[in-house]
Design a protein around this motif. Structure first.
Motif, PDB file in Angstrom:
ATOM      1  N   GLY A   1      24.926  18.812  33.393  1.00 61.59           N
ATOM      2  CA  GLY A   1      23.686  18.233  33.874  1.00 61.59           C
ATOM      3  C   GLY A   1      22.472  18.864  33.212  1.00 61.59           C
ATOM      4  O   GLY A   1      22.547  19.978  32.676  1.00 61.59           O
TER       5      GLY A   1
ATOM      6  N   ILE B   1      16.585  18.085  35.278  1.00 57.69           N
ATOM      7  CA  ILE B   1      16.316  17.133  36.357  1.00 57.69           C
ATOM      8  C   ILE B   1      17.506  17.051  37.301  1.00 57.69           C
ATOM      9  O   ILE B   1      17.349  17.106  38.539  1.00 57.69           O
ATOM     10  CB  ILE B   1      15.983  15.741  35.783  1.00 57.69           C
ATOM     11  N   ASP B   2      18.707  16.912  36.758  1.00 57.61           N
ATOM     12  CA  ASP B   2      19.911  16.864  37.593  1.00 57.61           C
ATOM     13  C   ASP B   2      20.017  18.093  38.484  1.00 57.61           C
ATOM     14  O   ASP B   2      20.277  17.995  39.687  1.00 57.61           O
ATOM     15  CB  ASP B   2      21.166  16.781  36.711  1.00 57.61           C
TER      16      ASP B   2
ATOM     17  N   ILE C   1      17.453  18.197  41.337  1.00 56.43           N
ATOM     18  CA  ILE C   1      17.779  17.244  42.408  1.00 56.43           C
ATOM     19  C   ILE C   1      18.908  17.778  43.276  1.00 56.43           C
ATOM     20  O   ILE C   1      18.816  17.754  44.516  1.00 56.43           O
ATOM     21  CB  ILE C   1      18.153  15.881  41.800  1.00 56.43           C
TER      22      ILE C   1
ATOM     23  N   TYR D   1       7.577  17.820  34.981  1.00 56.93           N
ATOM     24  CA  TYR D   1       8.670  17.868  34.000  1.00 56.93           C
ATOM     25  C   TYR D   1       8.097  18.035  32.596  1.00 56.93           C
ATOM     26  O   TYR D   1       7.129  17.364  32.222  1.00 56.93           O
ATOM     27  CB  TYR D   1       9.485  16.582  34.065  1.00 56.93           C
TER      28      TYR D   1
ATOM     29  N   TYR E   1      15.004  10.338  43.453  1.00 57.21           N
ATOM     30  CA  TYR E   1      15.717   9.220  42.830  1.00 57.21           C
ATOM     31  C   TYR E   1      14.940   8.687  41.628  1.00 57.21           C
ATOM     32  O   TYR E   1      15.530   8.384  40.585  1.00 57.21           O
ATOM     33  CB  TYR E   1      15.945   8.112  43.848  1.00 57.21           C
TER      34      TYR E   1
ATOM     35  N   HIS F   1      15.446  10.947  38.768  1.00 55.43           N
ATOM     36  CA  HIS F   1      16.801  10.796  38.251  1.00 55.43           C
ATOM     37  C   HIS F   1      16.924   9.546  37.394  1.00 55.43           C
ATOM     38  O   HIS F   1      17.560   9.561  36.328  1.00 55.43           O
ATOM     39  CB  HIS F   1      17.802  10.737  39.409  1.00 55.43           C
ATOM     40  N   GLN F   2      16.344   8.446  37.840  1.00 56.06           N
ATOM     41  CA  GLN F   2      16.436   7.195  37.096  1.00 56.06           C
ATOM     42  C   GLN F   2      15.760   7.309  35.732  1.00 56.06           C
ATOM     43  O   GLN F   2      16.197   6.661  34.766  1.00 56.06           O
ATOM     44  CB  GLN F   2      15.795   6.054  37.893  1.00 56.06           C
TER      45      GLN F   2
ATOM     46  N   GLY G   1      17.624  11.600  34.515  1.00 55.77           N
ATOM     47  CA  GLY G   1      18.910  12.161  34.912  1.00 55.77           C
ATOM     48  C   GLY G   1      20.019  11.863  33.914  1.00 55.77           C
ATOM     49  O   GLY G   1      20.033  10.827  33.250  1.00 55.77           O
ATOM     50  N   LYS G   2      20.962  12.771  33.853  1.00 57.77           N
ATOM     51  CA  LYS G   2      22.091  12.645  32.923  1.00 57.77           C
ATOM     52  C   LYS G   2      23.394  12.383  33.671  1.00 57.77           C
ATOM     53  O   LYS G   2      24.169  11.511  33.310  1.00 57.77           O
ATOM     54  CB  LYS G   2      22.200  13.921  32.087  1.00 57.77           C
TER      55      LYS G   2
ATOM     56  N   TRP H   1      24.322   9.871  40.134  1.00 57.71           N
ATOM     57  CA  TRP H   1      23.672  10.220  41.396  1.00 57.71           C
ATOM     58  C   TRP H   1      24.644  10.858  42.389  1.00 57.71           C
ATOM     59  O   TRP H   1      24.325  11.857  43.046  1.00 57.71           O
ATOM     60  CB  TRP H   1      23.036   8.966  41.973  1.00 57.71           C
TER      61      TRP H   1
ATOM     62  N   LEU I   1      25.369  14.545  42.084  1.00 56.00           N
ATOM     63  CA  LEU I   1      24.295  15.436  42.496  1.00 56.00           C
ATOM     64  C   LEU I   1      24.238  15.614  44.013  1.00 56.00           C
ATOM     65  O   LEU I   1      23.730  16.624  44.500  1.00 56.00           O
ATOM     66  CB  LEU I   1      22.949  14.903  41.991  1.00 56.00           C
TER      67      LEU I   1
END
Length: 573
Positions: free
Chosen positions: A56, A59-60, A63, A87, A141, A144-145, A148-149, A152, A155
């Motif tokens: 990850g 960001i991952d 979260i 970020y 969320y 993540h969208q 994110g790698k 969901w 995480l």
């Protein structure tokens, strides 16, 4: 007893790989050539480090850490609150995510006032009218969208395990358990979660299982934000509100949206400062204060000398006055003078009013008799840097410790009391520190002003520092002082965070010193300049990561002021 040991075994089994990872010890920062996670609970930091080890990104990991904190740090970690995320990608991408709570549709400018124009029974801080529409799930969320790698569900998995199997409670939670026991008749939903079945309190080290929270997290895992803002969770929250005098409805929840925003940016001695725009006041205030201080040789004056403390105080005084006068939700205040407030020319004007040997007065008369209210310190911060160099600085909160102290019956999570961060009395400011200026008055779907100050510092195209802290209005000044300690006083990240701190917020006109670490002689000289002082036991709980620009080595530190905090490095191959 057998149940306790079984739960402990499950926790150890879940996180066994992490026990071999490197974690911070005392004032020595944890170091890694890969990623690091710092947060206010070691278990949550371990969750984030494990996510990094599984491939990850920052960001991952942020979260997963945030959802884990929603289980292990109920005083501040949350899905019933809101916050901000800054970020900076290794490719130079810079952006922010605003998931601050909103006022419900039924909110009004004078909703907390009695017929005499005074706040009724502290209702803007206590009771369900003090709850803002939560933003955390939507914000995490949205981030993540975009970046994110991992998927969901991956995480959410660690938080689900912690909620279902339980975790050992810590000694600093005892006051809350006892408070719930004393108020269980008024807070039955909270008592059901945080007291044992026989009504007794959990002792230090005993296992707290949160079955209702597990079910809510499971809906979020399966449905994303719809698992919170629509369907069963939304109905449970809205029904709880209607039953107990609150005003948040299913429509309020369905309408909530997080925002991606451009950061506010400044420079300090060649370093780039990347902060959160309003409704956070932190980014603007930190940049304004650094602009003022940039003309002084802070290193020559020395850390925590009387002269340095005087100049820092004067910068704080001016930035907090501007905070009160100008800042609020950008969507409701489109003409906020952000460019001017963060400009070098404006800082020069402010600097010209500073005397090197005498304190300036804080005068409320210029603000139409306004009202600067209390903002609680119970917030939490996460800093993450991954092996690629992507960085996250994330601060979120319930406002007061354990928020409103109301748990949504059947949903298992605590609600915030963020409506208290609005100015409750329009047009009233006084010298005791109460503020009522227009930019932060209550309006439906407006976000309340915040002091949360997630910041990332970069130089020559590389991220240098990710930093943030809880602490209400002290957050801004805590972050400022860690940045000064790092850039001007050349301290490593652990010492920069551990150093003693001061706080001044314009009104009341008092500088609060932490009760340890300052020379009595220095304080005497400072007071002779005309500064009134007070003492506080502790200020903030900063979480930071520094990246050495020459070697690329990461150094992480969790503030020892945080009872359960920890910095954890990604597991090496």
């Amino acid at each position: 007893m057998k149940k306790i040991f079984t739960s402990l075994f499950l926790i150890i089994a879940c996180f066994a790989p992490l026990f071999s990872s490197v974690a911070q010890s005392g004032r020595i920062p944890v170091s890694s050539e890969k990623g690091i996670v710092t947060s206010s609970h070691k278990l949550a930091s371990q969750v984030g480090a494990q996510i990094l080890s599984e491939g990850g990104n920052a960001i991952d990991a942020s979260i997963a850490t945030a959802f884990a904190l929603a289980v292990t740090l109920p005083s501040a970690g949350n899905i019933g609150g809101g916050g901000f995320l800054v970020y900076r990608g290794e490719d130079g991408t810079e952006t922010t995510f605003n998931f601050r709570e909103k006022a419900p549709l039924a909110a009004t400018k004078t909703m907390y006032l009695d017929k005499d124009g005074k706040v009724r029974d502290n209702s803007n801080h206590e009771g369900l009218l003090a709850v803002g529409v939560p933003g955390t799930v939507a914000g995490l969320y949205k981030a993540h969208q975009k970046f994110g790698k991992l998927d969901w569900k991956t995480l959410l998995k660690p938080a689900l395990k912690l909620a279902k199997s339980g975790y050992p409670v810590s000694d600093d939670m005892q006051w809350f358990f006892k408070w719930v026991q004393e108020h269980k008749e008024d807070y039955p939903g909270t008592a059901r979660i945080f007291l044992k079945e026989d009504g007794s309190v959990y002792k230090n080290g005993e296992i707290l299982v949160q079955k209702d929270l597990y079910k809510t997290l499971k809906r979020i895992e399966k449905q994303g934000p719809d698992g919170f803002y629509k369907g069963k969770t939304a109905k449970l929250l809205a029904d709880f509100m209607a039953k107990n005098g609150g005003i948040i409805t299913e429509e309020d929840l369905a309408r909530y949206k997080a925002e991606e925003m451009q950061p506010v940016k400044g420079t300090y001695r060649g370093y780039e400062i990347i902060g959160m725009p309003p409704p956070s006041s932190g980014g603007v205030a930190v940049i304004e204060m650094l602009n003022i201080l940039e003309a002084y040789d802070m290193n020559e004056f020395g850390q925590n000398s009387a002269t340095s403390l005087h100049l820092i105080t004067e910068a704080m005084r001016r930035a907090f006055a501007d905070r009160a006068m100008y800042l609020g939700d950008l969507n409701f205040n489109p003409n906020m003078p952000l460019e001017e407030l963060t400009s070098k020319s404006y800082a020069e004007k402010l600097r010209n009013s500073i005397k090197m040997d005498a304190a300036s007065p804080s005068d409320s008369a210029n603000f139409n008799k306004a009202h600067l209210k209390h903002e609680s310190k119970e917030t939490t911060h996460i800093s993450v840097v991954d092996k690629a160099g992507n960085a996250v600085s994330l601060t979120y909160t319930l406002e007061q410790s354990y928020g409103s102290k109301y748990v949504v019956e059947g949903a298992g999570f605590l609600l915030n009391n963020e409506m208290g961060d609005f100015n409750p009395i329009p047009g009233y400011t006084d010298s005791k520190g109460l503020i009522g200026t227009a930019p932060n008055l209550i309006a439906p779907e407006k976000r309340m002003l915040s002091s949360m100050s997630p910041v990332i510092v970069a130089k020559d195209g590389k991220t240098i520092l990710a930093i943030g802290s809880p602490g209400g209005r002290t957050i801004i000044n805590t972050v400022l002082q860690v940045i000064l300690n790092t850039i001007d006083y050349k301290l490593d990240i652990a010492k920069a965070i551990e150093s003693p701190r001061i706080h001044h917020q314009w009104l009341p006109d008092i500088t609060y010193f932490e009760e340890w670490g300052f020379s009595p002689d220095t304080k005497k000289i400072y007071e002779e300049m005309g500064h009134e002082t007070g003492i506080r036991s502790s200020q903030g709980r900063a979480m930071g990561i520094y990246i050495d620009p020459q070697t690329g080595m990461r150094y992480g530190a969790a503030d020892s002021r945080s009872y359960s905090g920890g910095a954890v490095a990604e597991i090496e191959d």
